[in-house]
Design an enzyme around this catalytic site. Structure first.
Site, PDB file in Angstrom:
ATOM      1  N   ASN A 208       0.924  -1.242  -0.458  1.00 13.35           N
ATOM      2  CA  ASN A 208      -0.212   0.135   0.146  1.00 13.35           C
ATOM      3  C   ASN A 208       0.650   0.880  -0.435  1.00 13.35           C
ATOM      4  O   ASN A 208       2.297   1.283  -0.541  1.00 13.35           O
ATOM      5  CB  ASN A 208      -1.400   0.406   0.634  1.00 13.35           C
ATOM      6  N   LYS A 286      10.011 -15.684 -10.739  1.00  8.14           N
ATOM      7  CA  LYS A 286       9.408 -15.068 -11.216  1.00  8.14           C
ATOM      8  C   LYS A 286       8.286 -15.165 -11.990  1.00  8.14           C
ATOM      9  O   LYS A 286       8.406 -16.591 -13.185  1.00  8.14           O
ATOM     10  CB  LYS A 286      10.589 -14.195 -11.850  1.00  8.14           C
ATOM     11  N   PRO A 304      -3.429 -12.450   9.975  1.00  8.87           N
ATOM     12  CA  PRO A 304      -3.036 -12.306  11.335  1.00  8.87           C
ATOM     13  C   PRO A 304      -3.724 -10.739  11.833  1.00  8.87           C
ATOM     14  O   PRO A 304      -3.487 -10.282  10.705  1.00  8.87           O
ATOM     15  CB  PRO A 304      -2.362 -12.731  12.043  1.00  8.87           C
ATOM     16  N   LYS A 338     -14.688  -0.919  14.225  1.00  9.17           N
ATOM     17  CA  LYS A 338     -13.020  -0.918  14.390  1.00  9.17           C
ATOM     18  C   LYS A 338     -12.701  -1.402  15.950  1.00  9.17           C
ATOM     19  O   LYS A 338     -12.229  -2.397  16.680  1.00  9.17           O
ATOM     20  CB  LYS A 338     -12.240  -0.821  13.530  1.00  9.17           C
ATOM     21  N   LYS A 342     -11.739  -4.375  17.386  1.00  8.92           N
ATOM     22  CA  LYS A 342     -10.919  -5.293  17.848  1.00  8.92           C
ATOM     23  C   LYS A 342     -10.859  -5.489  18.948  1.00  8.92           C
ATOM     24  O   LYS A 342      -9.804  -6.098  19.934  1.00  8.92           O
ATOM     25  CB  LYS A 342      -9.852  -4.310  17.442  1.00  8.92           C
TER      26      LYS A 342
END
Length: 398
Positions: A208, A286, A304, A338, A342
């Protein structure tokens, strides 16, 4: 905060030397005794009289002062201090430190000391970025030298970039951390940062846009409050801070293992942008196009959930667990949900739509979500967001 501490302040030659005079005052305000040492070049910018007057003691200048050297003064000066601070630390001074040269009082003191050394670099941006300077910086880091700054900004020469000396209060905070002082003294905090890279094959990966800037700023701010910081970082574009224990990782599973190995901790700040998924059938070689026009079929597996597992750990859960929520819509709604899902204590939520410029940028606009509600913070530099959050963590752990 620095009562009864002795600071040996070496002032290098550069326009930023004028800040050293304010630095002396700031140290003394906090109860420290300061002994100034000026290089010959420093005397072109500030006088021994002004440094000595502010310190309330003699300012030292020359290695071969017969009165002082009759008693091996350079050894005594270097050993009697609790901390040696070099501000400004010029490219020349850092080169001498890296290569072990000792041809004047300042460099001899630095070679003779058995105490921790904190440097506040100040130089032209081109000098800072020069490969020779960067090699010297790497050597100094390896030798355990601590750094405060440099900052980015306009310079006296008219250029802009890294090389500005840190402000006096930033150096004071770094000195307190080096001496193990501050409200988080004796506390251990884990900080995760940066992206994770999940391999597709040996040359490709899923990632990201996280730069690691906010996590690095948080580790720095917590360090400056006296915490012992374990910094678990993915392959970020922003270098890790000095004065913390850096654990580099690549994947989410490696990050989870590193966090587990770092326990126990008083607090955990999970600022990393961990990939939710990994490629279960990653290739050992590759992948190549075969001309058929068909893309390889990638099978994904869920990574995880480090934040949830840490928050719900009945044996090793830190007293305070802070998560981050990077959202693109309904930020507060998703962040609030969240936090409950969590099981963490706080969530730091932000809007990372491309138009905000936050992910990978230098500023952040966050909402701190806790069990008692949500607190909106204005858009601020990431360093300032980090300092505010670190102060709240210190208050919560008090």
């Amino acid at each position: 905060m620095l009562a009864a501490k002795r600071i040996l302040l070496i002032i290098g030659g550069g326009i930023a030397a004028y800040k050293a005079l304010d630095l002396i005052r700031r140290f003394r305000e906090r109860g420290a005794a300061v002994v100034p040492v000026l290089t010959r070049a420093a005397e072109e910018f500030v006088t021994p009289l002004s440094a000595g007057a502010l310190a309330g003691t003699k300012a030292y200048r020359h290695l071969f002062d017969l009165t002082d050297e009759a008693e091996m003064g350079h050894i005594e000066l270097s050993r009697s201090a609790d901390l040696v601070v070099v501000a400004p630390a010029t490219a020349d001074l850092m080169a001498k430190m890296a290569t072990g040269l000792a041809d004047d009082l300042a460099s001899t003191l630095l070679l003779a000391t058995d105490k921790r050394v904190l440097v506040a670099p100040a130089m032209n941006v081109r000098m800072w970025l020069h490969p020779a300077t960067q090699r010297n910086i790497a050597k100094l880091h390896a030798d355990g030298i601590l750094f405060a700054g440099p900052n980015e900004g306009d310079m006296a020469c008219g250029e802009y970039g890294p090389g500005r000396m840190a402000e006096p209060l930033e150096i004071v905070a770094a000195a307190q951390a080096a001496l193990g002082l501050g409200p988080l003294r004796g506390r251990h905090v884990i900080v995760t940062s940066g992206p994770t890279h999940e391999p597709i094959d040996p040359v490709r990966y899923i990632a990201n846009r996280s730069s690691g800037a906010q996590g690095t700023a948080l580790a720095t701010a917590l360090r400056d409050l006296g915490a012992r910081v374990t910094f678990v970082t993915g392959p970020a574009s922003v270098p890790p801070p000095s004065g913390v224990h850096v654990v580099p990782v690549e994947t989410a599973r490696q990050m989870e293992e590193a966090v587990r190995e770092a326990l126990p901790a008083d607090a955990a700040v999970m600022a990393a942008a961990v990939a939710d998924w990994r490629v279960e059938n990653a290739s050992a070689s590759k992948m190549k196009k075969d001309g058929s026009g068909k893309a390889p079929a990638l099978a994904f597996a869920e990574n995880p959930d480090i934040l949830a597992s840490l928050s719900k750990d009945k044996e090793n859960r830190p007293k305070l667990v802070v998560g981050f929520a990077a959202e693109t819509d309904d930020v507060l709604t998703h962040a609030t949900a969240k936090r409950v899902r969590k099981g963490c204590d706080w969530i730091v939520a932000n809007d990372v739509r491309p138009a905000t410029g936050i992910m990978g940028g230098t500023e952040n606009a966050v909402t701190l979500v806790t069990a008692t509600g949500a607190e909106d913070w204005p858009r601020l530099p990431k360093d300032e967001v980090a300092r505010r959050l670190a102060a709240k963590i210190a208050e919560a752990l008090a």
